[in-house]
Write a protein that holds these residues in place. Sequence first.
Motif, short mmCIF file in Angstrom:
data_model
loop_
_atom_site.label_atom_id
_atom_site.label_comp_id
_atom_site.label_asym_id
_atom_site.label_seq_id
_atom_site.Cartn_x
_atom_site.Cartn_y
_atom_site.Cartn_z
N LYS A 179 0.82 -1.20 0.00
CA LYS A 179 0.00 0.00 0.00
C LYS A 179 0.86 1.26 0.00
O LYS A 179 1.93 1.30 0.61
N PHE A 208 -3.34 3.48 0.95
CA PHE A 208 -4.20 2.73 0.03
C PHE A 208 -3.34 2.05 -1.03
O PHE A 208 -2.23 2.47 -1.33
N ASP A 255 -7.32 -0.19 -4.62
CA ASP A 255 -8.45 0.48 -3.98
C ASP A 255 -9.00 1.55 -4.91
O ASP A 255 -8.26 2.44 -5.37
N ASN A 256 -10.28 1.47 -5.20
CA ASN A 256 -10.89 2.45 -6.10
C ASN A 256 -11.19 3.76 -5.38
O ASN A 256 -11.37 4.80 -6.01
N THR A 280 -10.23 6.08 -1.64
CA THR A 280 -9.49 6.20 -0.39
C THR A 280 -9.82 7.53 0.27
O THR A 280 -10.15 8.52 -0.41
#
Length: 228
Positions: free
Chosen positions: A85, A104, A143-144, A146
């Motif tokens: 991440k 993210f 992740d779409n 955050t």
Amino acid sequence: KIKIKENKKKKKNLFMILGLLTLGTSVFAKDNIVEFKTGLSPAPRYDVTPSKKAKFSYEIGAEYRYLITENTELGAGIAYQSHGKLKGFTDVEDKNLKVEVEPFKLYDSVPLYATVKYNFRNDSEITPYVKADLGYSFNVNGDNKTKYKTYSKTTGAVLDSGTLKDLKVKNGMYYSVGTGVTYKGFVVGVAYQVNTAKIKGIRYDGAKDNGSANFRRFTVNLGYQFTF
């Protein structure tokens, strides 16, 4: 008598064929190499603006290589690379505002690549090597969305909060250079790896944004190879 002679001749021919097959097998044996490996990257970075640290990442993969000379192997490989991440960071928008973004994941990658490896053979069982990979990186969205918060630098008050939205990543190139040693089939090495990528999305201020998000890291590789 004629049948006996014919049978002896057939047996002789059969033994000759078996001998040639055995010789051929011994000549071409150990020219094929299959390696299964895993890699650990303790301190990777994303080339967003500016370059930012990422969390621990790992990968697993497999390669097939063919011995084209006594020391040189040529082949292809595939891997699943779980990128760490992007660590939480703070952007200073101007002298009055700062924006904090939570950690993210930008993307993971599945590279398909060609590889060349050169072995420095010697009298010991430990064989040093150098290696290079070049291929195409299939990048998978992370992740779409955050979360972020906008603060006043003067008072520290939260002025706004929300999500970064519609983050999408494009495929890119993959390349790697490395070195290590092989001992009785076990492989230990270190490599510098790069997955290139472009991302686009909607920023915390509502503006559309896009740019480079290459993933760079040094990776410690552990593997095992067998020949046939």
